[in-house]
Structure formats: C-alpha cells, structure tokens
Design an enzyme around this catalytic site. Structure first.
Site, PDB file in Angstrom:
ATOM      1  N   ALA A 118      78.937  16.108  39.026  1.00 57.02           N
ATOM      2  CA  ALA A 118      79.425  15.625  40.252  1.00 57.02           C
ATOM      3  C   ALA A 118      78.181  15.424  41.045  1.00 57.02           C
ATOM      4  O   ALA A 118      77.136  15.692  40.936  1.00 57.02           O
ATOM      5  CB  ALA A 118      80.254  16.665  40.915  1.00 57.02           C
ATOM      6  N   GLY A 150      75.484  14.909  44.263  1.00 54.95           N
ATOM      7  CA  GLY A 150      75.224  15.830  45.309  1.00 54.95           C
ATOM      8  C   GLY A 150      74.230  16.678  44.648  1.00 54.95           C
ATOM      9  O   GLY A 150      73.833  16.732  43.647  1.00 54.95           O
ATOM     10  N   ASP A 163      91.844  24.237  49.186  1.00 53.16           N
ATOM     11  CA  ASP A 163      92.353  25.015  48.295  1.00 53.16           C
ATOM     12  C   ASP A 163      91.773  24.783  46.976  1.00 53.16           C
ATOM     13  O   ASP A 163      91.529  23.695  46.508  1.00 53.16           O
ATOM     14  CB  ASP A 163      93.754  25.038  48.212  1.00 53.16           C
ATOM     15  CG  ASP A 163      94.599  26.016  47.884  1.00 53.16           C
ATOM     16  OD1 ASP A 163      93.969  27.265  47.329  1.00 53.16           O
ATOM     17  OD2 ASP A 163      95.787  25.923  47.452  1.00 53.16           O
TER      18      ASP A 163
END
Length: 589
Positions: free
Chosen positions: A322, A324, A378
């Site tokens: 991912a 980042g 969540d």
C-alpha cells in the site's frame, strides 16, 4: 456435491445440533436488539452502548458452544468425508422454511472451519456459495409497511407512520415536527410532484437505534420515481420526543451506514429483507457492509469474501504494498482494482513499539466494541484465507517473507494468510496534506482535530496521532485507522511538563522529567505534528487547546461522570432547529 441425502442418523443429529446452535444465537441476538427500543424510550444511553458492545461476542460464544457439543457428543473431528457431506445436505433441508437461512449457512461454516482442516473449505463440505434463496421470505410482522397518502393526505400519512412505532414516550409537538418535515421535503424537491395512482410510502417495520437516535427509514414510490428518506427521532430538551431532521439524499442516508460508525440495533425476523430494502435506496452500498452495520458482522465477512473471490476471477491486477509510510506493526497491502487494504501483523515490530501480537489483536477487537463515532474505520478479521499466489507482486512477496514469514504459507498455487484484517482504503492524511491547496489543508487539519476531539469524548485516546495514521474518506471526512496504540481515555494520565530545574537541562534536548507508561504530555504533540507552517497555522487556529492537558482532563472527567456525548451523522445545518429557528433544539446532555 455428488452425495445424496441419506438416512445417516449421526449426520441428521449433527445437522439438528447445528440448527439448534444457530437458532439459540439468533434468539439471543434478536432479543438484545429488540431491547434497544426500551433503552431509547427510557433514555438509558449507557445500557444501549453496553448492549452494542456485548452483542459483538454473542456469535463467537455460540459457535464455540456448538463446536464443543459436536466434539463431545459426536467426535465430529473424526467423522468420514461422506458423513460431513450428509451433514451439509441435512442442514440444507432444515433451512427450507427458515427465516435467516443465509445467517445459518454462515454459522455452519464457522463451526465447520473450527473442526475441519482447511482442505475441506470448499462447497462439498461448507457453504462456499449460498444454497438457500433469500428472496421473498415471508415474515410477520412484514419487513416493511405500506402507507397510501390518497387516504387522508400526506401530512396525515406521515403522522400515522410515526405513531405506528408506538414509542412509550410522547412527542413534544408532533404537528410542528410534521410541518418541518413537509417544509424540508418541499425545499429539497422544489415543488410537489403530481400524485400518481401508485403513490405509496414504504417504511421498514423496525426503527434503527444507535446512540441517542432512532431512525425511521423508508421511501416514497410515485409513478416511476423512488424518493428515499430517513427521519431522525431524538429526545427533546423537554424530555419528550422530537423529529431532529429528515435526510433525503441517498448519499447522506448512506453515510449513516458508514463502517466508521457504531452498529445499529434493529429487530429483524428476516434480515435479508431489510438488506434488500436498504439496497433499493443505497444501490452502491455493498450488501456485506449493510449486514455488518446491522450487527451481523460474520455475515458481512462471508459476503465480503465471496465478493473478493468473484472480483479476483474477473480481474488480473496484483496485490501490491500500500502507498504511504510503512508501519512499524502492520504490513499493509492492497489490490488497486478493489477499494480495500489488507493488514498483517508483522513478526517483529519496530523498536519503539513495546507490545506483542496478542496486544495488537486485543486493540483491534476493542474497536468493534466501542462507539466509533464516525472517526474509526471498522475492520474485518479473517483467518486461513487462500488467495492466488500469482496475484502477489514479487516486491510484496519479499516483504511478506522478510517481515511476516509466520503469517502465511504457500500451498500449491495459493498463498494462505493465517490471520489478517481488511479495512476500506482511504487516502493517508499525510499524503493528502502534501498534495492539498492551502484551503484543503485548513479543512483537513480542522477535520483531523475534530476527529481527535470526538474520539476523546467517546473515551478513545488514539495514542499515535501522526498524520499517517489517519485517512481521508471520499466525502472529505478524516478517520483514524491505526489501532495498535489506542487506549481508553480513562486509563491515561494527562500531565503538564514540569519546569526544568535549570536552563541547561531545558536546552539539552533530553527529558528532565519521568514518565510512566500511561503518562501523556499534550505539549509534546506540537513537536511531531506541526512541522509544516501551513499545518501549524490551521492547527493553531482551530485546535490550540489540544496541546494543553486541560482539554484532555476535561474529556476524561466527562467519561468518568457517565456523560454520553451527542454525535450527529449529518451536518448541523440539516437539523430542524437550524433550518427552522423557531423549532426547539433536541436535547444535548
């Protein structure tokens, strides 16, 4: 499955025990959800929050109970393949007229996966696909009621809808509230459309309860047009009920069902009917998310994974690391064509992280048990899920082998993840700030501070408040998503930095004061948060008080005093008290 239903008495008994286990679970689940109406009427907000928290554990308790029964009574872990196939067939037969067949199938899977080896996780032995249709399952009372404004007019119809919920607490001024509903609807539509012969209002039978609000959800059908609506009912300052707002935009109704908020309490005999109705007004909301927000998290997981498997069959991109800043605890990867991230606990954490795997798992469970107030994403938790090995980018595979070798194994052409979490993908806040204009930076920093405030008064201290641990949703909302350091506010000790004994110590760069594991010095936040001049300017404009212990201590005291804060999943300008200033404001304790 080639097996035919036979007269194997052991298989029949096991299937019966599985149905009994599920029915017991749903009876307890539904009873707890039904009591939400009583809590709302009584204004017992603490009981409401406790019920939502406790309900999270119900499913696993019943699964474990059923597993023990099957092992003790039937030696279920030593049965032959043919018997297990017969168990599934008898179980299917028992669901023919069941009101929650999809939930029962998932319960079967949960029990089976604790007994069977994962090589049996296919449609011969568990429900890789649903076997029983959930279409047109009848229930009493029905999933929704229909009202016809031709009989007495629209205003009288709205009154009848509200009164049919039979809340044992009177309304402050229902005529006034209905007038506000009519005025808001007219402002939204511009003009009243001509009433067609089929004009009707369809309203879900049960209200949706969360925090201090009961939501009435329905839609108007007029000709070929559907108009969704949601009424928010709250306690007024007088102690009586008031309609706080009406939501008319489908996307605003969808925000109510955001996974960053607490689960609803809804009394449903046929949950699939509720999901089907909700999908008719929110067609872009995945069914998996709707089941999850109705408190049926395991069904949400089942449907999510089926959707993921189907997506993998119809796509060819690879899982990648991912974008980042890499985390110290989690290895995070994503599939670019799918809007989620996958999070795996590393084998070895960064040197600054003083915790273990069990602590991280406990923190992620904590997120499911608290009111996320729209500020915490969540997660879906999975174990032993097989994904196509060919879909993993070589760089990601190398990261897995280096940082989390115990978290996976390769079995033929599959990579089996032993334990992982899935969250909705968001733009990391630090990346958003780097690319944002001055105005966008100010808005994002304002949102960031608001997120921290709302979490604090909901008894959550984020712990690590770096920008990279927050994300920006498609609606521009800032949400926290890194949970390994979260704590309850009531566990923390917020302190002011004591004066240095002499000037040399203050200039040395080394701390001159002791700190316990739960001590927090808000004055230190500026050092690691406000390096950018643009960010500092916006932060000091809106959130200067977050750098002082007083804010945190006051929020902490509010929690200790039992205060339950108001959190509105819609903007203040949509509240009737703001739209129509003569309308009294709903209570804010």
């Amino acid at each position: 499955m080639d097996a035919q239903v036979g007269d194997n008495p052991v298989a029949q008994a096991i299937a019966h025990a599985l149905v009994e286990g599920f029915n017991k679970h749903y009876r307890i689940f539904r009873g707890t959800s039904r009591r939400a109406k009583e809590y709302f009427e009584a204004g017992d907000w603490r009981a409401q929050l406790d019920a939502v928290r406790d309900r999270v554990q119900f499913y696993d308790d019943r699964v474990d109970e059923t597993v023990r029964r099957l092992l003790e009574e039937f030696d279920a872990d030593s049965l032959d393949d043919a018997t297990w196939q017969q168990v599934k067939l008898h179980f299917i037969g028992a669901l023919i007229n069941h009101k929650q067949p999809e939930l029962a199938e998932t319960f079967f899977n949960s029990v089976g996966c604790k007994i069977l080896h994962r090589t049996y996780f296919n449609n011969d032995y568990i429900f890789a696909r649903p076997a029983i249709s959930t279409e047109y399952i009848e229930s009493y009372p029905p999933v929704y009621s229909s009202y016809y404004p031709q009989d007495g007019g629209l205003r009288a119809t709205i009154r009848r809808i509200i009164e049919d919920f039979d809340w044992q607490r009177p309304f402050e001024d229902l005529d006034r509230d209905i007038d506000c509903i009519m005025r808001a609807a007219l402002a939204h539509l511009g003009e009243w459309p001509a009433m067609e012969v089929n004009c009707q209002l369809q309203v879900l039978y049960s209200a949706f309860y969360r925090n201090k609000t009961a939501y009435i959800i329905g839609k108007v059908i007029n000709g070929w047009q559907d108009y969704p609506f949601t009424l928010a009912v709250r306690h007024g300052a007088s102690g009586r009920l008031v309609i706080d707002t009406i939501l008319l935009d489908p996307w605003r109704i969808s925000v109510l069902f955001s996974l960053s908020r607490a689960y609803f309490m809804v009394d449903m005999e046929v949950p699939s009917g509720y999901v089907q109705f909700l999908r008719s007004i929110m067609p872009n909301k995945p069914r998996s998310e709707l089941y999850t927000m109705l408190g049926l998290g395991k069904q949400g997981k089942t449907m999510f994974f089926r959707d993921l498997v189907a997506h993998l069959r119809h796509s060819n991109d690879q899982f990648i690391i991912a974008p980042g800043i890499r985390g110290l605890v989690m290895l995070v990867f994503t599939l670019p064509s799918y809007p989620y991230v996958f999070k795996i606990i590393k084998d070895v954490f960064g040197s600054s992280k003083n915790m273990d795997r069990a602590t991280v798992k406990r923190k992620y469970l904590m997120v499911k048990q608290v009111d996320r107030v729209g500020r915490m994403a969540d997660t879906l938790e999975f174990s032993y899920a097989a994904l196509p090995l060919s879909r993993f980018h070589p760089e990601l595979l190398e990261e897995l082998r280096t940082l989390a070798p115990s978290a996976f194994e390769i079995d033929g052409d599959a990579l089996v993840l032993k334990h992982f979490y899935i969250e909705r993908r968001m733009t990391p806040l630090n990346i958003h700030l780097e690319k944002a204009s001055d105005g966008e930076v100010e808005a994002a920093v304002h949102e960031y501070g608001n997120a921290i405030r709302e979490l604090a008064i909901a008894n959550i201290f984020p712990g690590d408040m770096l920008w990279k641990n927050f994300g920006v949703t498609r609606y521009g909302r800032v949400v926290f998503y890194d949970y390994d350091e979260i704590e309850y506010m009531t566990s923390m000790n917020f302190r002011r930095i004591p004066p240095a004994p002499h000037e040399d110590m203050e200039l040395s760069g080394e701390p001159w004061y002791s700190a316990g594991p739960m001590d927090v010095f808000p004055e230190e936040f500026a050092t690691f948060l406000l390096g950018s001049p643009r960010v500092r300017k916006a932060f000091m404009k809106y959130h200067r008080d977050l750098l002082e212990p007083a804010f945190w201590q006051a929020a902490q005291q509010g929690v200790r005093d039992g205060h339950v804060e108001d959190f509105f999943p819609y903007p203040a300008e949509l509240r009737f008290s703001v739209m129509f200033p003569a309308t009294p404001v709903a209570a804010q304790d």
